[in-house]
Design a protein around this motif. Structure first.
Motif, short mmCIF file in Angstrom:
data_model
loop_
_atom_site.label_atom_id
_atom_site.label_comp_id
_atom_site.label_asym_id
_atom_site.label_seq_id
_atom_site.Cartn_x
_atom_site.Cartn_y
_atom_site.Cartn_z
N SER A 1 80.69 31.55 -1.72
CA SER A 1 79.75 30.63 -1.10
C SER A 1 80.45 29.83 -0.02
CB SER A 1 79.16 29.69 -2.16
OG SER A 1 78.32 28.72 -1.56
N GLY A 2 81.69 29.41 -0.30
CA GLY A 2 82.48 28.69 0.69
C GLY A 2 82.79 29.53 1.91
N GLU A 3 82.85 30.85 1.74
CA GLU A 3 83.12 31.76 2.86
C GLU A 3 81.86 32.09 3.64
OE1 GLU A 3 85.18 35.26 1.61
OE2 GLU A 3 86.72 34.15 0.50
N GLY A 4 80.70 31.66 3.10
CA GLY A 4 79.45 31.94 3.80
C GLY A 4 78.83 33.29 3.45
N LEU A 5 79.36 33.98 2.44
CA LEU A 5 78.81 35.29 2.06
C LEU A 5 77.73 35.18 0.99
CD1 LEU A 5 82.02 37.51 1.90
CD2 LEU A 5 80.29 37.44 3.70
N VAL A 6 77.81 34.13 0.19
CA VAL A 6 76.89 33.96 -0.93
C VAL A 6 76.19 32.62 -0.82
CG1 VAL A 6 76.80 33.63 -3.45
CG2 VAL A 6 78.19 35.48 -2.49
N GLU A 7 74.95 32.60 -1.22
CA GLU A 7 74.18 31.35 -1.27
C GLU A 7 73.81 31.07 -2.71
OE1 GLU A 7 70.17 29.38 0.78
OE2 GLU A 7 70.49 31.55 0.86
N ILE A 8 74.14 29.87 -3.20
CA ILE A 8 73.84 29.49 -4.57
C ILE A 8 72.72 28.45 -4.55
CG2 ILE A 8 74.74 28.50 -6.71
CD1 ILE A 8 77.51 29.50 -5.87
#
Length: 232
Positions: free
Chosen positions: A68-75
């Motif tokens: 999520s911090g890398e911008g690949l995943v949204e929580i």
């Protein structure tokens, strides 16, 4: 922390590899997302990830937070995690930031390049030309990634490298798609050759200009796309 008995009967903490497990799960999930195994908007179900990667729920959650911090995943609260969708507008903005950073890196690479580095750059350039001439555009895409990685390695700019890594991870699937657009490899080949020549000639200003011009052309291609919605 769990414990176990040693030979004297005294209980001692059990050694764990939680850090390693989290890193392994994160890296494997990142690779799966970037390769298209999980599509933009697809839910990342914890139970399925636990079964696939063989780590604890705790480590899966840590891995998802990292991505999520890398911008690949949204929580999303009460909805779990999903592969993040990136709009065309955001794709352009990210690429604009890349243009500045990679220009800086190319300039520093021109200042630090060795004869051995120059030979490796020339080799990649030759392989890229052969790939274009033979129509091996997937091969060309792989060589493109290899070239940019080598320029960053030569430059040795740790902060820029880390930032570029995060930005490129978000755009990896889009970059691959762009490399397969009709005529794109033929258009970008001379741009890459100009970058190689400037670094080999140890000309920082020319290297930065060549890299910025190359990525500016990527931005122009993105702006020309007809679909203003999500790049799937």
């Amino acid at each position: 922390m769990s414990a176990e008995k040693n030979l004297t009967g005294v209980r001692r903490p059990r050694r764990t590899d939680d850090g390693k497990d989290k890193a392994t799960a994160r890296d494997d999930l990142r690779k799966a997302i970037l390769s298209g195994e999980y599509m933009p908007g697809e839910r990342l179900v914890e139970a399925q990830l636990i079964e696939r990667f063989g780590v604890s729920r705790f480590n899966i959650r840590l891995a998802l937070q990292d991505l999520s911090g890398e911008g690949l995943v949204e929580i999303q609260r009460n909805r779990g995690a999903q592969v993040r969708k990136i709009s065309l507008a955001e794709t352009i903005e990210i690429t604009q930031v890349r243009m500045v950073l990679e220009g800086l890196v190319a300039a520093q690479a021109a200042e630090r390049v060795t004869d051995s580095d120059a030979s490796e750059l020339d080799e990649i350039g030759l392989l890229m030309r052969r790939a274009v001439e033979s129509g091996e555009f997937r091969r060309y895409s792989d060589l493109n990634v290899r070239l940019h990685a080598l320029v960053r390695k030569i430059a040795g700019h740790a902060t820029a490298d880390r930032l570029i890594d995060t930005l490129r991870a978000q755009l990896a699937r889009h970059q691959f798609m762009l490399s397969l657009l009709p005529g794109r490899p033929l258009a970008s080949l001379p741009q890459h050759e100009r970058i190689i020549a400037a670094i080999r000639d140890r000309d920082p200003q020319a290297a930065e200009s060549a890299m910025r011009d190359h990525i500016a052309s990527v931005i122009e291609v993105l702006r020309s796309l007809e679909d203003p919605g999500m790049m799937q």
